[in-house]
Design a protein around this motif. Sequence first.
Motif, PDB file in Angstrom:
ATOM      1  N   VAL A 144      25.121  30.253  33.755  1.00 42.87           N
ATOM      2  CA  VAL A 144      25.115  28.766  34.169  1.00 42.87           C
ATOM      3  C   VAL A 144      23.504  28.370  34.369  1.00 42.87           C
ATOM      4  CG1 VAL A 144      25.173  29.402  36.739  1.00 42.87           C
ATOM      5  CG2 VAL A 144      26.089  27.200  35.791  1.00 42.87           C
ATOM      6  N   ASP A 145      23.502  27.041  34.077  1.00 48.24           N
ATOM      7  CA  ASP A 145      22.046  26.403  34.146  1.00 48.24           C
ATOM      8  C   ASP A 145      22.055  25.827  35.450  1.00 48.24           C
ATOM      9  OD1 ASP A 145      20.937  27.152  31.813  1.00 48.24           O
ATOM     10  OD2 ASP A 145      22.120  25.509  30.633  1.00 48.24           O
ATOM     11  N   ASP A 146      21.474  26.011  36.367  1.00 49.93           N
ATOM     12  CA  ASP A 146      21.406  25.588  37.703  1.00 49.93           C
ATOM     13  C   ASP A 146      20.494  24.469  37.886  1.00 49.93           C
ATOM     14  OD1 ASP A 146      21.513  25.221  40.511  1.00 49.93           O
ATOM     15  OD2 ASP A 146      21.579  27.311  41.049  1.00 49.93           O
ATOM     16  N   ALA A 147      20.886  23.195  38.174  1.00 54.41           N
ATOM     17  CA  ALA A 147      19.743  22.125  38.254  1.00 54.41           C
ATOM     18  C   ALA A 147      18.906  22.420  39.624  1.00 54.41           C
ATOM     19  CB  ALA A 147      20.793  21.012  38.469  1.00 54.41           C
ATOM     20  N   MET A 148      19.654  23.027  40.707  1.00 51.85           N
ATOM     21  CA  MET A 148      18.614  23.039  41.944  1.00 51.85           C
ATOM     22  C   MET A 148      18.431  24.365  42.388  1.00 51.85           C
ATOM     23  SD  MET A 148      17.726  19.917  42.775  1.00 51.85           S
ATOM     24  CE  MET A 148      17.500  19.920  44.539  1.00 51.85           C
ATOM     25  N   PRO A 149      17.170  25.138  42.112  1.00 50.52           N
ATOM     26  CA  PRO A 149      16.257  24.769  41.300  1.00 50.52           C
ATOM     27  C   PRO A 149      16.900  25.040  39.998  1.00 50.52           C
ATOM     28  CG  PRO A 149      15.997  26.843  41.878  1.00 50.52           C
ATOM     29  CD  PRO A 149      17.180  26.480  42.616  1.00 50.52           C
ATOM     30  N   GLN A 150      15.790  24.241  38.916  1.00 54.11           N
ATOM     31  CA  GLN A 150      16.397  24.326  37.550  1.00 54.11           C
ATOM     32  C   GLN A 150      15.904  25.487  36.812  1.00 54.11           C
ATOM     33  OE1 GLN A 150      14.053  21.094  35.394  1.00 54.11           O
ATOM     34  NE2 GLN A 150      15.942  20.339  34.335  1.00 54.11           N
ATOM     35  N   LYS A 151      16.871  26.570  36.923  1.00 49.40           N
ATOM     36  CA  LYS A 151      16.744  27.853  36.355  1.00 49.40           C
ATOM     37  C   LYS A 151      18.252  28.244  35.740  1.00 49.40           C
ATOM     38  CE  LYS A 151      13.281  29.532  39.488  1.00 49.40           C
ATOM     39  NZ  LYS A 151      13.004  30.441  40.819  1.00 49.40           N
ATOM     40  N   THR A 152      18.009  29.004  34.910  1.00 51.07           N
ATOM     41  CA  THR A 152      19.329  29.634  34.210  1.00 51.07           C
ATOM     42  C   THR A 152      19.632  30.958  35.003  1.00 51.07           C
ATOM     43  OG1 THR A 152      18.674  28.991  31.950  1.00 51.07           O
ATOM     44  CG2 THR A 152      20.299  30.853  32.195  1.00 51.07           C
ATOM     45  N   LYS A 153      20.813  31.016  35.326  1.00 52.02           N
ATOM     46  CA  LYS A 153      21.321  32.272  36.249  1.00 52.02           C
ATOM     47  C   LYS A 153      22.511  32.654  35.566  1.00 52.02           C
ATOM     48  CE  LYS A 153      20.277  30.629  40.965  1.00 52.02           C
ATOM     49  NZ  LYS A 153      20.641  30.211  42.321  1.00 52.02           N
ATOM     50  N   VAL A 154      22.426  34.108  35.930  1.00 51.64           N
ATOM     51  CA  VAL A 154      23.818  35.004  35.488  1.00 51.64           C
ATOM     52  C   VAL A 154      24.375  35.649  36.791  1.00 51.64           C
ATOM     53  CG1 VAL A 154      22.900  35.423  33.204  1.00 51.64           C
ATOM     54  CG2 VAL A 154      22.289  36.880  35.138  1.00 51.64           C
ATOM     55  N   PHE A 190      18.341  34.862  38.298  1.00 52.41           N
ATOM     56  CA  PHE A 190      17.771  33.961  37.641  1.00 52.41           C
ATOM     57  C   PHE A 190      16.675  34.572  36.754  1.00 52.41           C
ATOM     58  CE2 PHE A 190      15.022  34.542  41.691  1.00 52.41           C
ATOM     59  CZ  PHE A 190      13.771  34.432  41.058  1.00 52.41           C
ATOM     60  N   LYS A 191      16.415  33.883  35.483  1.00 54.45           N
ATOM     61  CA  LYS A 191      15.729  34.394  34.361  1.00 54.45           C
ATOM     62  C   LYS A 191      14.195  34.315  34.719  1.00 54.45           C
ATOM     63  CE  LYS A 191      16.792  33.295  30.175  1.00 54.45           C
ATOM     64  NZ  LYS A 191      17.177  32.768  29.015  1.00 54.45           N
ATOM     65  N   THR A 192      13.453  35.450  34.547  1.00 58.49           N
ATOM     66  CA  THR A 192      12.025  35.287  34.606  1.00 58.49           C
ATOM     67  C   THR A 192      11.501  35.248  33.196  1.00 58.49           C
ATOM     68  OG1 THR A 192      11.768  37.822  34.538  1.00 58.49           O
ATOM     69  CG2 THR A 192      12.094  36.724  36.675  1.00 58.49           C
ATOM     70  N   GLN A 193      10.064  35.641  32.924  1.00 60.11           N
ATOM     71  CA  GLN A 193       9.467  35.455  31.954  1.00 60.11           C
ATOM     72  C   GLN A 193       9.848  36.492  30.879  1.00 60.11           C
ATOM     73  OE1 GLN A 193       7.629  33.081  30.506  1.00 60.11           O
ATOM     74  NE2 GLN A 193       8.282  31.985  32.601  1.00 60.11           N
ATOM     75  N   PRO A 194      10.327  36.190  29.497  1.00 61.16           N
ATOM     76  CA  PRO A 194      10.742  37.215  28.551  1.00 61.16           C
ATOM     77  C   PRO A 194       9.568  38.298  28.495  1.00 61.16           C
ATOM     78  CG  PRO A 194      10.474  35.193  27.414  1.00 61.16           C
ATOM     79  CD  PRO A 194      10.156  34.874  28.799  1.00 61.16           C
ATOM     80  N   GLN A 195       9.906  39.496  28.050  1.00 60.55           N
ATOM     81  CA  GLN A 195       8.898  40.478  28.017  1.00 60.55           C
ATOM     82  C   GLN A 195       9.052  41.084  26.500  1.00 60.55           C
ATOM     83  OE1 GLN A 195      10.130  43.551  30.419  1.00 60.55           O
ATOM     84  NE2 GLN A 195       9.180  42.491  32.343  1.00 60.55           N
TER      85      GLN A 195
END
Length: 196
Positions: A144-154, A190-195
């Motif tokens: 899901v794309d979480d608006a508060m805060p603006q982050k993609t979550k699983v 929540f997604k962090t920076q890709p490696q």
Amino acid sequence: MKKLLAILFVLIWANYSFAQTTTWKDDPDHSKLTFIVTHRGFSSIFGLFQKFDASVTSSKPDFSDAVFELSTDVASINTEVKMRDDHLRSPDFFNVAKYPTMTFKSTSIVNTTGMKNRFRITGDLTMHGITKSVTMDLWFRGTVDDAMPQKTKVGFQLTGVISRVDFGIGPNDPFDISTEVMIKADGEFFKTQPQH
């Protein structure tokens, strides 16, 4: 020659994109690590660990190649009874002064049921100074794309049963306290920076 170079570029780009690994970190406000034991054969005692860090790394959107890692502050155990919690922290059980951390790292993940987003996950669990391989059920609950805060979550849910006596925790007395411990962990990541 130009066509060959173009094909090589496409292949290199495709391999690079496929190999891209994304790391997800747990949201502590929406994640919980709980357990249940049975007391005297008829009463369920619920508990949780209040402090832990968890992460997931995967290069596939369905998380079929995911690797899960967990580190738990064992002293943060909470069963809502202070006397019992102090006893669980003592050398009679977890001995947190000597073994303050519990860790888990997955070694394999397999869809054995054919059901979408349902897996069997195996990994090395270390607690009380002992490492054992354990297998549990994993449910990938979606993205899901979480608006508060603006982050993609699983979201994930982990369930299973382990034996506390396999790790030398507490007396080998299944009447007083069940040797089997039911585990249930729910987490939002929540997604962090890709490696790469």
